[in-house]
Structures are given as C-alpha cells and as structure tokens.
Motif scaffolding. Sequence first.
Motif, PDB file in Angstrom:
ATOM      1  N   ALA A   1       2.668  45.434  30.185  1.00 33.52           N
ATOM      2  CA  ALA A   1       2.745  43.994  29.913  1.00 33.52           C
ATOM      3  C   ALA A   1       2.887  43.172  31.189  1.00 33.52           C
ATOM      4  CB  ALA A   1       3.902  43.698  28.976  1.00 33.52           C
ATOM      5  N   GLY A   2       2.983  43.835  32.354  1.00 30.46           N
ATOM      6  CA  GLY A   2       3.139  43.107  33.615  1.00 30.46           C
ATOM      7  C   GLY A   2       4.520  42.551  33.836  1.00 30.46           C
ATOM      8  N   SER A   3       5.515  43.008  33.077  1.00 21.87           N
ATOM      9  CA  SER A   3       6.901  42.560  33.253  1.00 21.87           C
ATOM     10  C   SER A   3       7.838  43.642  32.736  1.00 21.87           C
ATOM     11  CB  SER A   3       7.150  41.244  32.504  1.00 21.87           C
ATOM     12  OG  SER A   3       7.054  41.439  31.108  1.00 21.87           O
ATOM     13  N   TRP A   4       9.140  43.501  33.044  1.00 21.49           N
ATOM     14  CA  TRP A   4      10.107  44.519  32.636  1.00 21.49           C
ATOM     15  C   TRP A   4      10.452  44.423  31.146  1.00 21.49           C
ATOM     16  CZ3 TRP A   4       9.524  47.758  36.151  1.00 21.49           C
ATOM     17  CH2 TRP A   4       9.590  47.453  37.515  1.00 21.49           C
ATOM     18  N   GLU A   5      10.329  43.269  30.547  1.00 19.50           N
ATOM     19  CA  GLU A   5      10.573  43.062  29.109  1.00 19.50           C
ATOM     20  C   GLU A   5      11.957  43.572  28.673  1.00 19.50           C
ATOM     21  OE1 GLU A   5       6.553  43.325  26.664  1.00 19.50           O
ATOM     22  OE2 GLU A   5       6.854  45.180  27.798  1.00 19.50           O
ATOM     23  N   PHE A   6      13.003  43.143  29.368  1.00 17.18           N
ATOM     24  CA  PHE A   6      14.346  43.612  29.029  1.00 17.18           C
ATOM     25  C   PHE A   6      14.748  43.230  27.603  1.00 17.18           C
ATOM     26  CE2 PHE A   6      15.043  43.585  33.767  1.00 17.18           C
ATOM     27  CZ  PHE A   6      15.197  44.956  33.872  1.00 17.18           C
ATOM     28  N   GLY A   7      14.388  42.022  27.180  1.00 17.14           N
ATOM     29  CA  GLY A   7      14.740  41.596  25.827  1.00 17.14           C
ATOM     30  C   GLY A   7      14.111  42.474  24.769  1.00 17.14           C
ATOM     31  N   LYS A   8      12.828  42.763  24.935  1.00 17.51           N
ATOM     32  CA  LYS A   8      12.122  43.621  23.976  1.00 17.51           C
ATOM     33  C   LYS A   8      12.678  45.037  24.015  1.00 17.51           C
ATOM     34  CE  LYS A   8       7.422  44.604  22.363  1.00 17.51           C
ATOM     35  NZ  LYS A   8       5.971  44.397  22.642  1.00 17.51           N
ATOM     36  N   THR A   9      13.043  45.487  25.214  1.00 16.87           N
ATOM     37  CA  THR A   9      13.629  46.823  25.351  1.00 16.87           C
ATOM     38  C   THR A   9      14.922  46.929  24.563  1.00 16.87           C
ATOM     39  OG1 THR A   9      12.658  47.130  27.551  1.00 16.87           O
ATOM     40  CG2 THR A   9      14.569  48.490  26.998  1.00 16.87           C
ATOM     41  N   ALA A  10      15.772  45.905  24.675  1.00 18.26           N
ATOM     42  CA  ALA A  10      17.041  45.899  23.931  1.00 18.26           C
ATOM     43  C   ALA A  10      16.795  45.919  22.425  1.00 18.26           C
ATOM     44  CB  ALA A  10      17.868  44.677  24.322  1.00 18.26           C
ATOM     45  N   LEU A  11      15.801  45.151  21.974  1.00 20.81           N
ATOM     46  CA  LEU A  11      15.493  45.101  20.543  1.00 20.81           C
ATOM     47  C   LEU A  11      14.994  46.454  20.024  1.00 20.81           C
ATOM     48  CD1 LEU A  11      13.750  41.611  20.203  1.00 20.81           C
ATOM     49  CD2 LEU A  11      15.965  42.286  19.262  1.00 20.81           C
ATOM     50  N   VAL A  12      14.091  47.084  20.782  1.00 12.79           N
ATOM     51  CA  VAL A  12      13.539  48.369  20.336  1.00 12.79           C
ATOM     52  C   VAL A  12      14.611  49.455  20.326  1.00 12.79           C
ATOM     53  CG1 VAL A  12      11.882  50.183  20.854  1.00 12.79           C
ATOM     54  CG2 VAL A  12      11.201  47.797  21.096  1.00 12.79           C
ATOM     55  N   LEU A  13      15.395  49.535  21.401  1.00  9.78           N
ATOM     56  CA  LEU A  13      16.442  50.553  21.458  1.00  9.78           C
ATOM     57  C   LEU A  13      17.501  50.303  20.385  1.00  9.78           C
ATOM     58  CD1 LEU A  13      16.950  51.018  25.311  1.00  9.78           C
ATOM     59  CD2 LEU A  13      15.701  52.492  23.729  1.00  9.78           C
ATOM     60  N   GLY A  14      17.857  49.028  20.183  1.00 16.19           N
ATOM     61  CA  GLY A  14      18.815  48.705  19.127  1.00 16.19           C
ATOM     62  C   GLY A  14      18.285  49.070  17.750  1.00 16.19           C
ATOM     63  N   ALA A  15      16.985  48.798  17.525  1.00 17.60           N
ATOM     64  CA  ALA A  15      16.372  49.154  16.240  1.00 17.60           C
ATOM     65  C   ALA A  15      16.394  50.655  16.013  1.00 17.60           C
ATOM     66  CB  ALA A  15      14.936  48.623  16.189  1.00 17.60           C
ATOM     67  N   TRP A  16      16.171  51.427  17.089  1.00 16.88           N
ATOM     68  CA  TRP A  16      16.206  52.878  16.953  1.00 16.88           C
ATOM     69  C   TRP A  16      17.625  53.390  16.709  1.00 16.88           C
ATOM     70  CZ3 TRP A  16      13.113  56.398  15.449  1.00 16.88           C
ATOM     71  CH2 TRP A  16      11.748  56.268  15.640  1.00 16.88           C
ATOM     72  N   CYS A  17      18.628  52.700  17.219  1.00 17.33           N
ATOM     73  CA  CYS A  17      20.019  53.077  16.911  1.00 17.33           C
ATOM     74  C   CYS A  17      20.279  52.930  15.413  1.00 17.33           C
ATOM     75  CB  CYS A  17      20.993  52.200  17.704  1.00 17.33           C
ATOM     76  SG  CYS A  17      21.033  52.536  19.471  1.00 17.33           S
ATOM     77  N   VAL A  18      19.835  51.806  14.842  1.00 19.46           N
ATOM     78  CA  VAL A  18      20.016  51.581  13.402  1.00 19.46           C
ATOM     79  C   VAL A  18      19.154  52.560  12.603  1.00 19.46           C
ATOM     80  CG1 VAL A  18      19.745  49.920  11.525  1.00 19.46           C
ATOM     81  CG2 VAL A  18      20.579  49.149  13.760  1.00 19.46           C
ATOM     82  N   GLY A  19      17.866  52.669  12.990  1.00 24.35           N
ATOM     83  CA  GLY A  19      16.970  53.585  12.279  1.00 24.35           C
ATOM     84  C   GLY A  19      17.399  55.026  12.381  1.00 24.35           C
ATOM     85  N   GLY A  20      17.889  55.423  13.569  1.00 22.72           N
ATOM     86  CA  GLY A  20      18.363  56.803  13.751  1.00 22.72           C
ATOM     87  C   GLY A  20      19.571  57.102  12.877  1.00 22.72           C
ATOM     88  N   LEU A  21      20.476  56.123  12.750  1.00 19.48           N
ATOM     89  CA  LEU A  21      21.645  56.308  11.888  1.00 19.48           C
ATOM     90  C   LEU A  21      21.220  56.484  10.432  1.00 19.48           C
ATOM     91  CD1 LEU A  21      24.696  56.369  11.494  1.00 19.48           C
ATOM     92  CD2 LEU A  21      24.666  53.866  11.355  1.00 19.48           C
ATOM     93  N   VAL A  22      20.258  55.677   9.997  1.00 18.78           N
ATOM     94  CA  VAL A  22      19.752  55.802   8.626  1.00 18.78           C
ATOM     95  C   VAL A  22      19.125  57.178   8.413  1.00 18.78           C
ATOM     96  CG1 VAL A  22      18.062  54.925   6.973  1.00 18.78           C
ATOM     97  CG2 VAL A  22      19.410  53.320   8.344  1.00 18.78           C
ATOM     98  N   LEU A  23      18.327  57.633   9.392  1.00 19.43           N
ATOM     99  CA  LEU A  23      17.711  58.954   9.283  1.00 19.43           C
ATOM    100  C   LEU A  23      18.766  60.055   9.191  1.00 19.43           C
ATOM    101  CD1 LEU A  23      14.728  58.746  11.811  1.00 19.43           C
ATOM    102  CD2 LEU A  23      14.572  59.029   9.331  1.00 19.43           C
ATOM    103  N   CYS A  24      19.825  59.938   9.982  1.00 19.25           N
ATOM    104  CA  CYS A  24      20.900  60.937   9.947  1.00 19.25           C
ATOM    105  C   CYS A  24      21.555  60.987   8.566  1.00 19.25           C
ATOM    106  CB  CYS A  24      21.956  60.612  11.001  1.00 19.25           C
ATOM    107  SG  CYS A  24      21.413  60.884  12.690  1.00 19.25           S
ATOM    108  N   LEU A  25      21.855  59.809   8.018  1.00 15.75           N
ATOM    109  CA  LEU A  25      22.506  59.745   6.709  1.00 15.75           C
ATOM    110  C   LEU A  25      21.618  60.328   5.609  1.00 15.75           C
ATOM    111  CD1 LEU A  25      24.086  56.171   6.965  1.00 15.75           C
ATOM    112  CD2 LEU A  25      25.275  58.367   7.139  1.00 15.75           C
ATOM    113  N   LEU A  26      20.302  60.160   5.764  1.00 14.83           N
ATOM    114  CA  LEU A  26      19.377  60.628   4.734  1.00 14.83           C
ATOM    115  C   LEU A  26      19.038  62.114   4.852  1.00 14.83           C
ATOM    116  CD1 LEU A  26      16.824  57.643   4.618  1.00 14.83           C
ATOM    117  CD2 LEU A  26      18.596  58.188   2.931  1.00 14.83           C
ATOM    118  N   THR A  27      19.069  62.644   6.080  1.00 18.11           N
ATOM    119  CA  THR A  27      18.543  63.997   6.289  1.00 18.11           C
ATOM    120  C   THR A  27      19.579  65.050   6.654  1.00 18.11           C
ATOM    121  OG1 THR A  27      18.090  63.577   8.654  1.00 18.11           O
ATOM    122  CG2 THR A  27      16.345  63.010   7.074  1.00 18.11           C
ATOM    123  N   PHE A  28      20.751  64.656   7.157  1.00 19.04           N
ATOM    124  CA  PHE A  28      21.675  65.666   7.688  1.00 19.04           C
ATOM    125  C   PHE A  28      22.208  66.555   6.581  1.00 19.04           C
ATOM    126  CE2 PHE A  28      25.694  67.407   9.111  1.00 19.04           C
ATOM    127  CZ  PHE A  28      25.319  67.944  10.328  1.00 19.04           C
TER     128      PHE A  28
END
Length: 280
Positions: A245-272
């Motif tokens: 994208a020609g930039s570091w995109e820190f805001g988007k990075t925070a959103l994606v990583l945060g979304a994966w924290c929530v999504g990963g928790l949901v996956l753990c609860l459903l599959t563990f």
Amino acid sequence: MTTTLLKSDARQARRLPGAWQSGLRRGGLEIKQFFRLREQVVFTFAFPVVFLFLFASIFNDDVQGAGITASQLYVPAMMAAGIMSTSFQSLGISIAIERDEKVLRRLRGTPMPPASYFLGKVWLVLVTGVLETAVLLAVGSLFYDVRLPTSPAKWLTFGWLFLLGITACALLGIAISSVPKSGRSATSVVVLPFLVLQFISGVYIAIDTIPDWMLNIGAIFPLKWLCQGLRGVFLPDSAHVLEQAGSWEFGKTALVLGAWCVGGLVLCLLTFRWKNRRDG
C-alpha cells in the motif's frame, strides 16, 4: 455429622487456589519444563537467528529506493516469524501432543480451574516470545545496523504490536491444536500452514517481489501485518515504499490483529477439546 462434613468441604474449597494463582503456578511449571529440554531451547532461539544469518548473508545488497540493506529488511521479518513460532507453532503442536497422551484429560479431572491451564500456556508464550524477540533485536542491532527506536511512540507501537500479535497467534495455535488426529501428525499439520504463511507474508521474500494475489491471501492472516508493523517500527520511514500500500498502515494493522484476537478466541471456544475424538 453432615453439617461438620459440609463445613470441612467449604474450608477445603476456600483453601484451593483460584484460577489466577493456579495459572501462575502452572506457568512456572511450563517454563521450567521448557528450559529443562536443552535441545528444544537451542532450537527455539537459534532457529530464527540462523535463518537471519543465512538470508542476510545471501541477500546483503542495498534495497533500491528504500535507504536500507536487504539484511536490515530481514530482522523485523524474522522477529515476526519468531513471535508466531513461539505462540502458534509451539502451542499447536504441544497441546495436540498433550491431548494425545491424555495429559489434558487428567488435568481436566483435577480441581485445577480449566482457565489455569491456558494461563500457564500464556506465561510460557510470553516468556519465550520476549526472550526470542530480545535475541533477534540484539543480533540485528549489533550485526546488521538495525537502529532501535529513540521515540516513546515507536516503543509504544512495538508494545501493542507484540501483544496483539502474540495473542492472536497463540489463540490460533490453541484452535489448530484440535485439527491433528494424533500427536504424531501435529507437527505436519501445524508447520505446513506456518511455512506457507512465511513465504507469502514477507518473511523470506521481500514484499515488493511477491505477486499481489499471494499478498492478498497473506493479508488475511496475522503474520503479514505483524511483519509490516515491525518494519514500520525498526526501519527508516523511507522503507515504506516497499509495502504493497506504500505505507505502514498502523491503524489497519491494529484492526486486523485485534480482529484475529477476537476471532481466535471464538475459534478456541468452538473447537477446543480436552480429549481426542476417538476417546468419545
């Protein structure tokens, strides 16, 4: 007599440590077990350093238009891969093996709160992740002229990148641990997607040489954003031209990583699971 027994049980329940205290003890045990296995310790901390040395020695030219060398480009990428290795790969394999060996089943039958097991894994991941990152930072700054940030803002950015990245990857590691059918197949099941992600996320190959369709696939997962964010912290601003994208995109990075924290928790609860499918 019944009243006396009830009072005794109540006193015993009060004496049992809570989830947090049990988690600390479990974490201490996990860390001790880890450092007692010398081969595992050497492999965990030496593997990214060796790969950094190999790639930095092979590709040591200046990166045109970015104001950096190729070796400097590999340092934050290897840090990101190291964070994912100590969380996603480590947990995915170890939990699958413990499930196959019925360790989880025995723990589930003890008075220890289930959350304590996961807290123990969290402490192990945090300790090993911090140590491996520190080793790579030391190697990068001493041998490859990677400059440590001088502003508090950059260190703050590094802090939330590390915490969000290691949390997301650890949760995904717990989730994928339920995929292998046995402990023996765990390494193959976990390592293969991790290896592929390293190639399409800018760890081994410079981001500006990877086809866009591969980058778009890699952008779905946390590793690409962790690599990009760490490059933004430890490389000069001129290097942002290499990004898709020609930039570091820190805001988007925070959103994606945060979304994966929530999504990963949901996956753990459903599959563990505490036991294998064949155990019922």
